[in-house]
Design an enzyme around this catalytic site. Structure first.
Site, short mmCIF file in Angstrom:
data_model
loop_
_atom_site.label_atom_id
_atom_site.label_comp_id
_atom_site.label_asym_id
_atom_site.label_seq_id
_atom_site.Cartn_x
_atom_site.Cartn_y
_atom_site.Cartn_z
N ASN A 154 33.03 33.23 39.34
CA ASN A 154 34.44 33.53 39.06
C ASN A 154 34.64 35.03 39.10
OD1 ASN A 154 37.16 33.10 38.17
ND2 ASN A 154 36.53 33.70 36.10
N HIS A 162 37.02 37.94 37.40
CA HIS A 162 37.91 38.12 36.25
C HIS A 162 38.35 39.58 36.19
CE1 HIS A 162 39.66 37.30 32.36
NE2 HIS A 162 39.11 38.41 31.92
N SER A 168 35.09 41.89 36.98
CA SER A 168 33.73 41.37 36.87
C SER A 168 33.62 40.09 37.68
CB SER A 168 33.39 41.02 35.42
OG SER A 168 33.66 42.08 34.53
N ASP A 221 35.16 32.67 30.62
CA ASP A 221 34.87 34.05 31.05
C ASP A 221 33.64 34.64 30.36
OD1 ASP A 221 37.18 33.95 32.66
OD2 ASP A 221 38.44 34.70 31.04
C1 GRF Z 1 43.10 38.19 40.50
O1 GRF Z 1 43.48 39.29 39.72
C2 GRF Z 1 41.99 37.48 39.80
O2 GRF Z 1 41.09 38.31 39.17
C3 GRF Z 1 42.76 36.70 38.80
O3 GRF Z 1 43.91 36.23 39.49
C4 GRF Z 1 44.19 37.14 40.54
C5 GRF Z 1 44.16 36.34 41.82
O4 GRF Z 1 44.64 37.01 42.90
N1 GRF Z 1 41.96 35.67 38.20
P1 GRF Z 1 44.51 36.36 44.35
O5 GRF Z 1 45.05 34.93 44.29
O6 GRF Z 1 43.07 36.39 44.74
O7 GRF Z 1 45.38 37.22 45.20
#
Ligand code: GRF
Length: 194
Positions: free
Chosen positions: A109, A111, A138, A147
């Protein structure tokens, strides 16, 4: 054998696009076999299809009050596609312990915080409210606790005077686009070497 990757998205999928672009480069130890969204309107679906990647929607609204059923449907798609690695990329549903344990050591994932700081939502505003001078993103292995899994890589950005949460989100997202492909590349290569 090249590792088979599924990417789970909920929205625009900008991280997904970066992962697909990087996997298209020669010498990568993995290739995409499926992009799965929990929302039929997720903008990333069309972007994945344009890259020739199979897409699937499992709409969580079809499973009201039945998270286990929702997760079983996702799991079946992943198993049917013989997936080796699952990448959550802006996938905005919390996944239960049973599903997560089924992908132990194989689900990543991204985050938008320097974990262990700011698990959950609104990470950029929380970093500003805390008066932090640095922030970032991260990539971690997914474990049942939100997370919380082992961190595989991080990228930092400086917080500047007058930054808004939107400013920070944009700056961190740029770093996400560098970090996630790099970590997946290393991770896939390490599995291949096993
Ligand atoms: C990113 O900031 C990711 O870290 C978070 O949601 C956003 C997703 O953006 N979990 P995208 O869909 O990859 O443009």
């Amino acid at each position: 054998m090249s590792q088979r990757v599924a990417i789970l998205i909920s929205g625009g999928g900008s991280n997904m696009v970066r992962l697909l672009e990087d996997m298209a480069q020669p010498g990568h130890a993995a290739h995409p076999v499926l992009v799965l969204a929990n929302d039929p309107d997720a903008g990333g679906l069309a972007k994945a299809a344009a890259q020739g990647v199979a897409t699937k929607v499992i709409d969580h609204r079809d499973f009201k009050g039945d998270r286990a059923g929702f997760e079983a449907a996702i799991d079946k798609e992943l198993r049917d596609s013989d997936v080796d690695i699952v990448c959550l990329a802006g996938f905005m549903r919390i996944l239960g312990a049973e599903f997560v344990k089924g992908w132990d050591g194989r689900m990543l994932n991204i985050h938008p915080s320097l974990l262990p700081k700011y698990k959950g939502l609104n990470t950029h505003q929380r970093a500003l409210d805390a008066g932090d001078t640095e922030h970032g993103c991260s990539v971690h292995l997914v474990t049942p606790e939100l997370d919380d899994g082992p961190i595989l890589g991080q990228a930092k950005v400086a917080i500047k005077q007058g930054d808004t949460a939107q400013d920070l989100a944009a700056r961190v997202l740029k770093q996400e686009h560098q970090l996630y492909p790099k970590v997946l590349r290393e991770f896939a290569a390490s599995l291949k070497a096993e």
